[in-house]
Design a protein around this motif. Structure first.
Motif, PDB file in Angstrom:
ATOM      1  N   ALA A 198       0.844  -1.190   0.000  1.00 51.06           N
ATOM      2  CA  ALA A 198       0.000   0.000   0.000  1.00 51.06           C
ATOM      3  C   ALA A 198       0.878   1.238   0.000  1.00 51.06           C
ATOM      4  CB  ALA A 198      -0.917   0.006   1.221  1.00 51.06           C
ATOM      5  N   ILE A 199       0.517   2.205  -0.835  1.00 50.33           N
ATOM      6  CA  ILE A 199       1.268   3.452  -0.946  1.00 50.33           C
ATOM      7  C   ILE A 199       0.298   4.632  -0.913  1.00 50.33           C
ATOM      8  CG2 ILE A 199       2.783   4.852  -2.384  1.00 50.33           C
ATOM      9  CD1 ILE A 199       3.855   2.263  -3.603  1.00 50.33           C
ATOM     10  N   SER A 200       0.604   5.615  -0.075  1.00 50.97           N
ATOM     11  CA  SER A 200      -0.116   6.891  -0.070  1.00 50.97           C
ATOM     12  C   SER A 200       0.910   7.994  -0.266  1.00 50.97           C
ATOM     13  CB  SER A 200      -0.872   7.099   1.249  1.00 50.97           C
ATOM     14  OG  SER A 200      -1.908   6.146   1.406  1.00 50.97           O
ATOM     15  N   ALA A 201       0.663   8.869  -1.244  1.00 52.76           N
ATOM     16  CA  ALA A 201       1.643   9.895  -1.580  1.00 52.76           C
ATOM     17  C   ALA A 201       0.955  11.220  -1.849  1.00 52.76           C
ATOM     18  CB  ALA A 201       2.460   9.474  -2.801  1.00 52.76           C
ATOM     19  N   ALA A 202       1.554  12.296  -1.336  1.00 56.70           N
ATOM     20  CA  ALA A 202       1.025  13.649  -1.539  1.00 56.70           C
ATOM     21  C   ALA A 202       2.173  14.584  -1.865  1.00 56.70           C
ATOM     22  CB  ALA A 202       0.275  14.128  -0.298  1.00 56.70           C
ATOM     23  N   LEU A 213      -7.430  18.007  10.826  1.00 59.38           N
ATOM     24  CA  LEU A 213      -6.147  17.633  10.235  1.00 59.38           C
ATOM     25  C   LEU A 213      -5.923  18.347   8.900  1.00 59.38           C
ATOM     26  CD1 LEU A 213      -3.711  15.540  10.227  1.00 59.38           C
ATOM     27  CD2 LEU A 213      -5.290  13.980   9.097  1.00 59.38           C
ATOM     28  N   GLY A 214      -4.692  18.787   8.652  1.00 61.92           N
ATOM     29  CA  GLY A 214      -4.380  19.403   7.366  1.00 61.92           C
ATOM     30  C   GLY A 214      -4.248  18.363   6.265  1.00 61.92           C
ATOM     31  N   LEU A 215      -3.306  17.428   6.422  1.00 57.12           N
ATOM     32  CA  LEU A 215      -3.068  16.365   5.444  1.00 57.12           C
ATOM     33  C   LEU A 215      -2.870  15.059   6.190  1.00 57.12           C
ATOM     34  CD1 LEU A 215      -2.262  15.169   2.656  1.00 57.12           C
ATOM     35  CD2 LEU A 215       0.088  15.943   3.124  1.00 57.12           C
ATOM     36  N   GLY A 216      -3.634  14.035   5.807  1.00 59.19           N
ATOM     37  CA  GLY A 216      -3.520  12.725   6.441  1.00 59.19           C
ATOM     38  C   GLY A 216      -3.195  11.644   5.428  1.00 59.19           C
ATOM     39  N   LEU A 217      -2.327  10.696   5.817  1.00 60.54           N
ATOM     40  CA  LEU A 217      -1.982   9.557   4.981  1.00 60.54           C
ATOM     41  C   LEU A 217      -2.015   8.294   5.837  1.00 60.54           C
ATOM     42  CD1 LEU A 217       0.384  12.014   4.419  1.00 60.54           C
ATOM     43  CD2 LEU A 217       0.562  10.661   2.330  1.00 60.54           C
TER      44      LEU A 217
END
Length: 313
Positions: A198-202, A213-217
């Protein structure tokens, strides 16, 4: 196979959702909103579509879904095998009563990919890819995208951007180039749940003045869980600026970086290989910033049975 292309559409000030997309298929589902000019021909060739199906990707242009009482864009893209893709480009979804963009991409046995991107940042990535292949001597030019498009998901009652991917093999959630500010809950949240990895990218995100929250991963994969943050400003939020959770029975990683740190390296490598310093496409961004938040600036939780690591550059 299920394919959808919703582009060059305005769906504003409705009593429910602006746009609702629900796709399902046995083998593969591909849903695209806001297809940028220049990608239409590339997609048709990449997918090997027969001539009678190429018109599916002939429509291009941005999407506007603002001022709706429900969610600006709500999408479900699902398939039993092989591949599920939900891709959202140049979306403006502001001032909605619920989320700006809410997407669930699911695949029972294969790969699920959820992507939100601005054509401006995408054009810079394609330019970089073309330059690298030219330097290495590969004759495969990527299309030159006009660029100029942006993702705006601001002032919504709930979360600006919500992408959730689930798959048996691999789940990937990514956002490149977006404003997700002044929302009533979170700026943006990416969930990736894959049985293998699993990959989460911003990257290139402005997440300012959100209530929570501002940015969540969040990433969870049996073999690999990876969360990547690059060129982000997540400040003045009610909760943490950046919150990351990576969990795996194998390897779990969190990486935070500024691409500005890569510019001197690219210049040196370009001079060594071609004799001319190479300038990375796109403007400089500065460091990852997480200031003046109501809770932690950056909260990174990394759990890996074999390896757990966090790197800040």
């Amino acid at each position: 196979i299920s394919m959808a292309n919703l582009s060059n559409i305005a769906a504003n000030n409705n009593g429910g959702n602006g746009i609702s997309l629900n796709q399902s298929s046995e083998y593969a589902s591909i849903g695209i909103l806001g297809l940028p000019q220049g990608l239409d021909g590339m997609l048709s060739n990449l997918l090997g579509l027969p001539d009678e199906l190429t018109p599916v990707f002939s429509a291009t242009g941005p999407i506007t879904a603002s001022g709706n009482e429900g969610t600006g864009i709500r999408a479900l893209v699902s398939a039993d095998e092989y591949l599920s893709v939900g891709a959202f480009f140049d979306v403006t979804a502001n001032n909605n009563g619920e989320d700006g963009l809410h997407a669930l991409v699911h695949n029972e046995e294969g790969i699920a990919i959820g992507l939100a991107a601005s054509s401006q940042n995408l054009s810079e990535i394609f330019q970089l890819g073309s330059d690298v292949m030219d330097i290495l001597g590969f004759d495969y030019p990527l299309p030159a995208l006009p660029g100029g498009g942006h993702m705006q998901l601001n002032n919504n009652g709930e979360t600006g951007l919500n992408i959730f991917t689930m798959a048996d093999h691999a789940a990937i959630s990514a956002v490149i180039g977006a404003e997700t500010s002044q929302n009533g809950n979170m700026g943006s949240i990416l969930y990736s749940l894959g049985d293998s990895f699993a990959i989460s990218a911003a990257a290139r995100i402005q997440a300012l003045d959100n209530e929570n929250l501002g940015l969540g991963l969040v990433s969870q994969g049996d073999d690999l869980a990876l969360n990547l943050v690059a060129d982000v400003n997540a400040s003045n939020n009610g909760g943490p600026g950046i919150g990351s959770v990576a969990m795996s029975d194998g390897t779990a990683l969190f990486l935070s970086l500024s691409t500005d740190a890569l510019r001197p390296l690219a210049s040196i490598l370009g001079e060594e290989i071609t004799g001319t310093p190479y300038d990375l496409p796109g403007q400089t961004f500065g460091p990852v910033i997480a200031n003046n938040n109501g809770s932690e600036g950056i909260q990174a939780l990394v759990y890996g049975n074999n390896l757990a690591g966090a790197l800040f550059l």
